[in-house]
Motif scaffolding. Structure first.
Motif, PDB file in Angstrom:
ATOM      1  N   GLY A 173      -8.837 -12.243  -1.226  1.00 22.51           N
ATOM      2  CA  GLY A 173      -9.400 -11.623  -0.026  1.00 22.51           C
ATOM      3  C   GLY A 173     -10.211 -10.411  -0.424  1.00 22.51           C
ATOM      4  O   GLY A 173     -10.742 -10.345  -1.532  1.00 22.51           O
ATOM      5  N   ASN A 174     -10.299  -9.442   0.468  1.00 20.68           N
ATOM      6  CA  ASN A 174     -11.079  -8.236   0.198  1.00 20.68           C
ATOM      7  C   ASN A 174     -10.234  -7.159  -0.466  1.00 20.68           C
ATOM      8  O   ASN A 174      -9.062  -6.984  -0.138  1.00 20.68           O
ATOM      9  CB  ASN A 174     -11.649  -7.667   1.502  1.00 20.68           C
ATOM     10  N   ASP A 175     -10.866  -6.417  -1.365  1.00 24.17           N
ATOM     11  CA  ASP A 175     -10.213  -5.249  -1.955  1.00 24.17           C
ATOM     12  C   ASP A 175     -10.485  -3.997  -1.125  1.00 24.17           C
ATOM     13  O   ASP A 175     -10.082  -2.900  -1.506  1.00 24.17           O
ATOM     14  CB  ASP A 175     -10.709  -5.039  -3.388  1.00 24.17           C
ATOM     15  N   ASP A 176     -11.147  -4.160  -0.005  1.00 21.47           N
ATOM     16  CA  ASP A 176     -11.561  -3.059   0.859  1.00 21.47           C
ATOM     17  C   ASP A 176     -10.462  -2.753   1.872  1.00 21.47           C
ATOM     18  O   ASP A 176     -10.036  -3.622   2.622  1.00 21.47           O
ATOM     19  CB  ASP A 176     -12.864  -3.472   1.568  1.00 21.47           C
ATOM     20  N   TYR A 177     -10.009  -1.507   1.871  1.00 21.41           N
ATOM     21  CA  TYR A 177      -8.955  -1.094   2.791  1.00 21.41           C
ATOM     22  C   TYR A 177      -9.501  -0.345   4.010  1.00 21.41           C
ATOM     23  O   TYR A 177      -8.742   0.132   4.831  1.00 21.41           O
ATOM     24  CB  TYR A 177      -7.950  -0.200   2.063  1.00 21.41           C
ATOM     25  N   GLY A 178     -10.812  -0.218   4.110  1.00 19.01           N
ATOM     26  CA  GLY A 178     -11.424   0.460   5.245  1.00 19.01           C
ATOM     27  C   GLY A 178     -11.579   1.947   5.027  1.00 19.01           C
ATOM     28  O   GLY A 178     -10.914   2.538   4.179  1.00 19.01           O
TER      29      GLY A 178
END
Length: 198
Positions: free
Chosen positions: A129-134
């Protein structure tokens, strides 16, 4: 003859229909639905369908996720797709809310393969998935596209939370697009009432 065959091939390619897809959307507006399932156990995350004064991205409702796990990375399952084949693509997005820049709580979109269409708890490896936590500055939209490989036939889409007991994030406006040859095995809401074909 060679030119005639080339013209026929070009006509056949041009006449081939675009791959059809179906899209399901959900914004927790029914006031009751929460999630499809929770990992590692039903009490790992307290999921609640909420309205104001809780944050809401659109409409009047959102999903509140409160960490209730002693340790680890609790997950909620928000969609389960079956009938996939190698090369198929699944795209999902949702809006997420936290107000803690660079710190917990936060969440991200993730997935795992589940090739057993009869068991939501089946696990056949991480799909990533994404490694982006916002940014942690309120609402932002996250999305990811998975490409099916290695003979997998099912995918479970997750919200993974990163926090401590009692920490809370919110999500809203889920959208999932799958090939028209696949099926929504389960998705919030459990009873699918409509979908759009593009």
């Amino acid at each position: 003859m060679r030119r005639a065959l080339m013209v026929i091939a070009v006509v056949l390619v041009a006449a081939s229909p675009a791959l059809a897809q179906q899209t399901q959307s959900f914004g927790w507006e029914d006031g009751t639905t929460t999630v499809v399932s929770t990992y590692p156990d039903p009490d790992s995350i307290l999921s609640t369908n909420v309205g104001a004064p809780d944050p809401v991205q659109s409409g009047s409702r959102s999903l509140r996720l409160e960490d209730n796990a002693a340790s680890g990375t609790p997950q909620v399952y928000i969609a389960w797709i079956a009938g996939l084949t190698d090369g198929d693509e699944v795209t999902a997005s949702f809006w997420r809310y936290d107000d803690t820049p660079g710190a917990a709580p936060s969440c991200r979109i993730w997935g795992h393969w589940n090739d057993d269409p009869g068991d939501i708890t089946g696990y056949d490896g991480s799909a990533g998935g994404n490694d982006d936590y916002g940014p942690g500055t309120g609402w932002d939209q996250t999305s990811h596209t998975w490409t099916v490989a290695d003979g997998h036939t099912g995918l479970v889409i997750e919200v993974r939370t990163y926090s401590s007991d009692g920490d809370t994030v919110w999500i809203d406006d889920l959208e999932v697009t799958i090939p028209d040859t696949a099926v929504f095995q389960d998705m919030v809401p459990v009873e699918l009432t409509a979908f759009s074909v593009e």
